[in-house]
Design a protein around this motif. Structure first.
Motif, PDB file in Angstrom:
ATOM      1  N   SER A  13       0.845  -1.184   0.000  1.00 44.30           N
ATOM      2  CA  SER A  13       0.000   0.000   0.000  1.00 44.30           C
ATOM      3  C   SER A  13       0.885   1.241   0.000  1.00 44.30           C
ATOM      4  N   VAL A  14       0.530   2.211  -0.834  1.00 43.85           N
ATOM      5  CA  VAL A  14       1.302   3.444  -0.979  1.00 43.85           C
ATOM      6  C   VAL A  14       0.387   4.628  -0.701  1.00 43.85           C
ATOM      7  N   GLN A  15       0.837   5.526   0.144  1.00 41.07           N
ATOM      8  CA  GLN A  15       0.056   6.717   0.466  1.00 41.07           C
ATOM      9  C   GLN A  15       0.052   7.677  -0.715  1.00 41.07           C
ATOM     10  N   ASP A  24      -6.183   3.559   3.120  1.00 36.97           N
ATOM     11  CA  ASP A  24      -6.375   2.182   2.665  1.00 36.97           C
ATOM     12  C   ASP A  24      -5.886   1.190   3.716  1.00 36.97           C
ATOM     13  N   ARG A  25      -6.535   0.029   3.754  1.00 38.49           N
ATOM     14  CA  ARG A  25      -6.089  -1.074   4.605  1.00 38.49           C
ATOM     15  C   ARG A  25      -6.320  -2.378   3.844  1.00 38.49           C
ATOM     16  N   ARG A 251       7.224   0.608  -6.267  1.00 35.66           N
ATOM     17  CA  ARG A 251       7.513   1.651  -7.248  1.00 35.66           C
ATOM     18  C   ARG A 251       6.368   1.805  -8.239  1.00 35.66           C
ATOM     19  N   TRP A 252       5.804   0.673  -8.700  1.00 35.97           N
ATOM     20  CA  TRP A 252       4.674   0.737  -9.620  1.00 35.97           C
ATOM     21  C   TRP A 252       3.474   1.421  -8.965  1.00 35.97           C
ATOM     22  N   LEU A 253       3.216   1.074  -7.698  1.00 32.09           N
ATOM     23  CA  LEU A 253       2.074   1.681  -7.012  1.00 32.09           C
ATOM     24  C   LEU A 253       2.302   3.171  -6.776  1.00 32.09           C
ATOM     25  N   THR A 264      -2.959   3.977  -2.993  1.00 33.04           N
ATOM     26  CA  THR A 264      -3.005   2.886  -3.959  1.00 33.04           C
ATOM     27  C   THR A 264      -2.569   1.600  -3.275  1.00 33.04           C
ATOM     28  N   THR A 265      -3.443   0.598  -3.289  1.00 33.24           N
ATOM     29  CA  THR A 265      -3.214  -0.634  -2.537  1.00 33.24           C
ATOM     30  C   THR A 265      -3.469  -1.840  -3.423  1.00 33.24           C
TER      31      THR A 265
END
Length: 339
Positions: A13-15, A24-25, A251-253, A264-265
């Motif tokens: 998960s990326v903030q 997100d969780r 990195r993609w997220l 993005t998770t």
């Protein structure tokens, strides 16, 4: 000798850029056996000032889904008669969603009573629930059965044994703007979408399950771009295995988040097959890929086409960011529950 199947799992998960908090969780649990069901879930708190506790609501949603998934899997464990499948179908479609929503709302209310906000411990229940608003996507896989549930936005993406990519829980009509179904709605269980898929032939079961919050899909200009991402992800997983891409996924997220402006998770499970004489599940496929050409990028823009001198220029798919607002974002997600 038939191949052995091992489920490789990952959760990242990326903030979102410019956001104060990741709303997100998610969870990934289990091995996919009858005794230990494979359970994946992601939850997306609505964010913004209207939903100040939605990160807590998303946490409760993901944790409760894992508990309900284990209970559901226990009904399919050894010694359970096959005739129970029809009963379980009704349970999956009606009872589990209602129990999940009711338990979530109860847990949220108890949390508020322990830690009330300025509105006070006796604030109207519906107003309190709204503060914790969250979506939810969850899936359970055991030998012979794949079931999934979705409330609100986000995606469940499946890749079959023939490489076909499908979204079995996609709504018939896209939700308008940023409106979405939410656990905070009084009878939210009526809005839960359910996918029920018996798997009589294990060899024809899914090869990849990917659950993601809408921060990933919104980063693409079209549905086709998102589908191509999943196909590329599966291609790499099939060649490298999870250890070969694990360092690249964050990195993609982050790149997706830069485009969508949202948290993005991604939670995924990849079925990695091996023969008895092949490498075990702990082997690192990068050892054999060291001298192999790099596979196509799963994420990113497609190569530009040759320019047509007679064609008129088209507007950019994404607007230029406002220099006064980091990355063109103006808020912490700003999802709104459907009323």
């Amino acid at each position: 000798m038939s191949p052995l199947a091992d489920w490789e799992t990952l959760f990242e998960s990326v903030q979102g850029l410019g956001k104060k908090l990741n709303q997100d969780r998610g969870r990934v649990k289990g091995t996919g056996s009858a005794e230990d069901p494979l359970i994946l879930t992601v939850a997306d708190g609505h964010g913004s000032a209207s939903y100040p506790r939605s990160d807590v609501g998303a946490h409760f949603a993901a944790a409760l889904f894992v508990d309900k998934g284990r209970e559901f899997g226990a009904c399919l464990g050894p010694g359970r008669p096959g005739g129970r499948l029809s009963r379980l179908h009704d349970y999956a479609r009606y009872e589990l969603p209602e129990r999940l929503v009711r338990d979530w709302q109860t847990e949220v209310w108890e949390h508020w009573r322990r830690q009330p906000g300025p509105e006070g411990a006796d604030a109207p229940r519906k107003d309190v629930l709204r503060l914790y608003g969250s979506t939810l996507v969850g899936a359970i896989l055991v030998p012979g059965l794949f079931v999934a549930w979705q409330l609100g936005d986000g995606e469940l993406t499946v890749v079959d044994e023939d490489g076909r990519v499908r979204l079995p829980l996609a709504p018939e009509q896209a939700e308008l703007g940023d409106e979405t179904a939410s656990l905070c709605l009084p009878e939210a269980w009526r809005l839960v979408r359910v996918h029920w898929e018996p798997l009589p032939d294990p060899e024809r079961g899914p090869r990849l399950l990917a659950l993601s919050t809408d921060g990933l899909s919104k980063s693409f200009a079209s549905d086709a771009g998102f589908t191509a991402f999943t196909a590329g992800l599966y291609e790499r997983l099939a060649g490298r295995g999870l250890p070969g891409i694990a360092d690249d996924v964050p990195r993609w997220l982050a790149e997706a988040s830069r485009h969508s402006g949202d948290d993005t998770t991604l939670a995924l499970a990849h079925r990695a097959e091996r023969g008895d004489d092949g490498p075990g599940p702990s082997a690192d496929p990068r050892t054999t890929w060291g001298a192999t050409p790099e596979a196509a990028r799963p994420w990113g823009p497609e190569p530009p086409a040759e320019p047509d001198p007679s064609a008129k220029p088209e507007p950019s798919a994404k607007p230029e960011p406002d220099p006064e607002v980091p990355d063109g974002t103006t808020n912490d997600d700003e999802e709104t529950e459907r009323r």
